[in-house]
Design a protein around this motif. Structure first.
Motif, PDB file in Angstrom:
ATOM      1  N   ARG A  22       0.834  -1.217   0.000  1.00 46.26           N
ATOM      2  CA  ARG A  22       0.000   0.000   0.000  1.00 46.26           C
ATOM      3  C   ARG A  22       0.862   1.258   0.000  1.00 46.26           C
ATOM      4  O   ARG A  22       0.620   2.188  -0.784  1.00 46.26           O
ATOM      5  N   ILE A  23       1.882   1.292   0.870  1.00 45.89           N
ATOM      6  CA  ILE A  23       2.744   2.480   0.973  1.00 45.89           C
ATOM      7  C   ILE A  23       3.515   2.692  -0.326  1.00 45.89           C
ATOM      8  O   ILE A  23       3.686   3.819  -0.794  1.00 45.89           O
ATOM      9  N   ALA A  24       3.978   1.595  -0.932  1.00 44.34           N
ATOM     10  CA  ALA A  24       4.696   1.709  -2.206  1.00 44.34           C
ATOM     11  C   ALA A  24       3.777   2.266  -3.290  1.00 44.34           C
ATOM     12  O   ALA A  24       4.196   3.080  -4.119  1.00 44.34           O
ATOM     13  N   GLY A  25       2.516   1.818  -3.280  1.00 43.08           N
ATOM     14  CA  GLY A  25       1.560   2.293  -4.270  1.00 43.08           C
ATOM     15  C   GLY A  25       1.248   3.768  -4.120  1.00 43.08           C
ATOM     16  O   GLY A  25       0.890   4.444  -5.098  1.00 43.08           O
ATOM     17  N   GLU A  26       1.373   4.300  -2.888  1.00 44.80           N
ATOM     18  CA  GLU A  26       1.078   5.710  -2.627  1.00 44.80           C
ATOM     19  C   GLU A  26       2.309   6.601  -2.749  1.00 44.80           C
ATOM     20  O   GLU A  26       2.201   7.830  -2.721  1.00 44.80           O
ATOM     21  N   SER A  27       3.488   5.988  -2.882  1.00 48.18           N
ATOM     22  CA  SER A  27       4.741   6.748  -2.882  1.00 48.18           C
ATOM     23  C   SER A  27       4.913   7.544  -4.171  1.00 48.18           C
ATOM     24  O   SER A  27       4.521   7.108  -5.259  1.00 48.18           O
ATOM     25  N   LEU A  66       5.933  -1.051 -10.179  1.00 49.65           N
ATOM     26  CA  LEU A  66       5.561  -1.518 -11.514  1.00 49.65           C
ATOM     27  C   LEU A  66       6.187  -2.871 -11.819  1.00 49.65           C
ATOM     28  O   LEU A  66       5.539  -3.757 -12.385  1.00 49.65           O
ATOM     29  N   GLN A  67       7.449  -3.046 -11.444  1.00 50.98           N
ATOM     30  CA  GLN A  67       8.129  -4.322 -11.683  1.00 50.98           C
ATOM     31  C   GLN A  67       7.494  -5.443 -10.873  1.00 50.98           C
ATOM     32  O   GLN A  67       7.314  -6.560 -11.381  1.00 50.98           O
ATOM     33  N   ALA A  89       4.219  -6.453 -12.431  1.00 52.92           N
ATOM     34  CA  ALA A  89       4.435  -7.251 -13.636  1.00 52.92           C
ATOM     35  C   ALA A  89       4.798  -8.695 -13.278  1.00 52.92           C
ATOM     36  O   ALA A  89       4.349  -9.640 -13.936  1.00 52.92           O
ATOM     37  N   GLU A  90       5.619  -8.868 -12.246  1.00 50.79           N
ATOM     38  CA  GLU A  90       6.015 -10.218 -11.827  1.00 50.79           C
ATOM     39  C   GLU A  90       4.828 -11.001 -11.288  1.00 50.79           C
ATOM     40  O   GLU A  90       4.652 -12.183 -11.604  1.00 50.79           O
ATOM     41  N   VAL A  91       4.017 -10.338 -10.489  1.00 54.23           N
ATOM     42  CA  VAL A  91       2.845 -11.015  -9.941  1.00 54.23           C
ATOM     43  C   VAL A  91       1.871 -11.369 -11.063  1.00 54.23           C
ATOM     44  O   VAL A  91       1.264 -12.448 -11.070  1.00 54.23           O
ATOM     45  N   LEU A  92       1.722 -10.456 -12.017  1.00 51.66           N
ATOM     46  CA  LEU A  92       0.840 -10.717 -13.154  1.00 51.66           C
ATOM     47  C   LEU A  92       1.306 -11.934 -13.944  1.00 51.66           C
ATOM     48  O   LEU A  92       0.501 -12.785 -14.339  1.00 51.66           O
ATOM     49  N   LEU A 110     -12.731  -8.283  -6.132  1.00 53.55           N
ATOM     50  CA  LEU A 110     -11.344  -8.631  -6.441  1.00 53.55           C
ATOM     51  C   LEU A 110     -10.631  -7.422  -7.031  1.00 53.55           C
ATOM     52  O   LEU A 110     -11.182  -6.700  -7.854  1.00 53.55           O
ATOM     53  N   GLN A 111      -9.380  -7.227  -6.606  1.00 59.62           N
ATOM     54  CA  GLN A 111      -8.555  -6.175  -7.191  1.00 59.62           C
ATOM     55  C   GLN A 111      -7.192  -6.771  -7.489  1.00 59.62           C
ATOM     56  O   GLN A 111      -6.485  -7.228  -6.596  1.00 59.62           O
ATOM     57  N   PHE A 112      -6.844  -6.792  -8.774  1.00 58.40           N
ATOM     58  CA  PHE A 112      -5.559  -7.311  -9.184  1.00 58.40           C
ATOM     59  C   PHE A 112      -4.785  -6.223  -9.920  1.00 58.40           C
ATOM     60  O   PHE A 112      -5.243  -5.704 -10.944  1.00 58.40           O
ATOM     61  N   LEU A 113      -3.611  -5.861  -9.359  1.00 62.51           N
ATOM     62  CA  LEU A 113      -2.694  -4.953 -10.031  1.00 62.51           C
ATOM     63  C   LEU A 113      -3.375  -3.641 -10.418  1.00 62.51           C
ATOM     64  O   LEU A 113      -3.223  -3.127 -11.523  1.00 62.51           O
TER      65      LEU A 113
END
Length: 636
Positions: free
Chosen positions: A402-407, A417-418, A421-424, A515-518
């Motif tokens: 969450r913190i990374a997404g808000e940074s 982003l990387q 992509a890896e999780v996807l 559900l929320q993915f990426l």
């Protein structure tokens, strides 16, 4: 698409309900026709498809139709006439006005709508129930139509459910195939802004909401963690990059606040001092380190054996990494055993394990598209000892994501982003299955049933969303807006349970899964209809499953899967052109996956919805296999 997409199963359930015998309660009013008269003022009365034998308070004539009210049910049904005989020429409006006058009911538009619906559908209701129904129609949310409300009220009568606000709201929202995600988002926003709710209560609910909203957030957080550690260990990354990464880990409470890019590893090591650990070859890496640090010189040989056994059993490390660790153990084994040499060995072991797990996680993600959650958790325990507790590990990684997404830091944004992509690339059936299980468990879908299980973990169960919402709603200090938002979600959860049910050997299960993915938000509504074996278990050989999704790119999509004697037929409905081209490469994967579970794929049919215009509901997309437009069939 609307909820009519689920009509195939809903009609079947409605048919079962209609076939049930008529059950009347004292005070209920219904419309019936006298078919035959018997001595002692007994009569046979036709009520819709049902026949009723009852005693009349006054003599009547065979063939006449009346509104009757039940005055007694024991030892036999006794009825009184509410209105005079209905004339064939009398309009429906005239009949309803006569009933309104006789029962002293308010002549509002809502009451007339209620009466018209229930007279037409031959549903008996008491005066109290009619007044309650009128009140509901007057105070509907903007998203609910009166027709939807009338259908829900009829369902309550058919299922003999109590006419309470809780049941009405549960069925209203439980019948929806969307809105759960926005309801969760609304509550999350209100809680985050609120300052009056007790901090620990607020934190626990927000954590659970985040877990439900982002069921693979833990995997994303783990991927970010390994990249962050790789950056800090790198000799080539700039000081600016390392500073941004270190601030991210500090904000996520993974490394101490007073650390710098030069001493973060040693500061993390110090957190393990004076901590005890259980000895086990399956213990996390952080706890192994604590075992080493707590060892006395006289116990050194036993500790060495434990590290060797633990290393040999680590499936998350490569053979080269295991060899390097065992070489480190051998060098320590040759040294004199003292408190100083044990501490030196522990410090070297800590650094080597951090490098190994961070490197192995990063290499696996980039080479074979797999995200290894256990490796990420091992790495986390080396940095944060409390993460040996699975719940702490889960919340920490979710917080990191969450913190990374808000940074706004460029380095962190690139890592995010990387990691996405890896999780996807690693997203497969198993991860999707685990994500759905995480959501359902987090929502507390089986909360009441699990409470009855003496073997259940009550503390873990209490962490699910449903019991926490109940506590929040019952707290008199909870702000009105927050209580209403929590009540909305609780109503949906209760509605899923009420719309799920059984009729003999036939069972139906309805679930709404946000559900929320990426960063992509979607909602899935699953409706399963099947039968049970004599031993009470689901018969996996026969089932019908409808899976409705509203996705950002593909938009409205429905999968209709029918299983007959383990032979699977799948109809996929979507209005996107050329979808069959996208489906073709996945056909063999689907076939193989079903074969692995001992199912045989008969055919996959990709077709668009059909627009069906009805006078009451406007244009709706409706699934009707006999009238579907031409599409592409993939038959195996």
């Amino acid at each position: 698409m609307t909820s009519t997409s689920f009509n195939p199963i809903q009609i079947q359930q409605a048919t079962l309900e209609q076939n049930q015998p008529l059950t009347l309660k004292q005070g209920q009013v219904f419309h019936g026709t006298i078919k035959k008269l018997y001595p002692d003022q007994m009569a046979e009365i036709q009520v819709g498809p049902n026949k009723l034998f009852a005693k009349l308070e006054t003599p009547l004539k065979a063939g006449d139709s009346h509104f009757f009210q039940v005055t007694n049910m024991n030892p036999q049904a006794e009825l009184k006439v509410v209105t005079g005989p209905m004339q064939p020429s009398q309009t429906t409006g005239g009949q309803l006005n006569q009933l309104l006058e006789t029962m002293n009911l308010p002549k509002t538009m809502e009451m007339q709508q209620v009466l018209a619906h229930f007279v037409k559908n031959q549903v008996p209701l008491s005066k109290e129930a009619l007044l309650q129904a009128e009140n509901w129609l007057k105070n509907l949310p903007e998203s609910i139509t009166k027709q939807e409300a009338l259908q829900v009220i009829q369902k309550m009568a058919d299922m003999k459910l109590p006419f309470t606000n809780e049941v009405f709201k549960a069925l209203i929202f439980g019948n929806k195939n969307n809105g759960m995600a926005s309801a969760i988002s609304n509550l999350t926003t209100l809680l985050a802004q609120d300052t009056s709710i007790e901090p620990s209560t607020k934190s626990n609910i927000l954590q659970q909401l985040q877990l439900i909203s982002k069921p693979i957030g833990q995997e994303t957080g783990g991927a970010i963690l390994s990249k962050a550690i790789q950056s800090l260990l790198s000799n080539t990354d700039s000081d600016v990059n390392k500073s941004q990464v270190l601030n991210l880990l500090k904000n996520a409470d993974i490394v101490p606040k007073n650390t710098s890019a030069d001493n973060w590893l040693s500061q993390s090591f110090k957190q393990h001092q004076n901590l005890s650990s259980n000895e086990s070859i399956k213990q996390p890496a952080g706890q192994l380190l604590q075992t080493v640090m707590a060892s006395k010189p006289s116990d050194a040989q036993q500790m060495i054996q434990q590290v060797q056994n633990w290393t040999g059993n680590q499936s998350n490390l490569s053979q080269e990494q295991k060899t390097q660790l065992l070489q480190l153990v051998s060098r320590f084994e040759a040294l004199p055993k003292s408190t100083a040499t044990i501490e030196m060995f522990a410090k070297q072991l800590h650094e080597q394990l951090v490098r190994a797990f961070a490197t192995q996680t990063n290499q696996q993600s980039t080479t074979n598209g797999q995200v290894n959650s256990s490796q990420n958790e091992q790495l986390l325990t080396l940095l944060k000892p409390e993460a040996a507790n699975p719940q702490v590990a889960q919340s920490t990684l979710l917080s990191l994501a969450r913190i990374a997404g808000e940074s706004s830091a460029p380095t962190v944004q690139t890592m995010q982003l990387q990691a996405d992509a890896e999780v996807l690339s690693a997203l497969d059936g198993k991860m999707m299955e685990q994500a759905i299980k995480t959501v359902l468990k987090g929502l507390g879908m089986s909360y009441e049933a699990t409470l009855n299980n003496k073997m259940s973990d009550i503390q873990e169960l209490a962490q699910s969303l449903k019991p926490q919402l109940l506590t929040l709603i019952q707290d008199a200090q909870t702000p009105t807006a927050v209580r209403e938002a929590a009540d909305n979600i609780l109503a949906r959860l209760n509605g899923m349970q009420l719309t799920s049910g059984e009729n003999g050997h036939q069972h139906q299960l309805v679930m709404q899964i946000p559900l929320q993915f990426l960063g992509k938000q979607t909602e899935a509504t699953l409706q399963w209809n099947g039968r049970m074996k004599e031993n009470g278990k689901i018969d996996a050989n026969y089932a019908r499953v409808l899976f409705y999704l509203n996705m950002e790119a593909l938009e409205e999509t429905m999968v209709d899967m029918q299983v007959q004697n383990r032979i699977v037929t799948i109809h996929l409905y979507n209005n996107q052109p050329h979808l069959e081209v996208l489906a073709e490469p996945l056909k063999e994967t689907l076939k193989k996956g079903l074969l692995d579970k001992n199912y045989q794929l008969s055919g996959l049919f990709v077709k668009p919805f059909e627009n069906n215009t009805t006078p009451h509901n406007g244009t709706k997309k409706k699934v009707d296999e006999s009238n579907l437009k031409s599409g592409v069939d993939i038959r195996i």
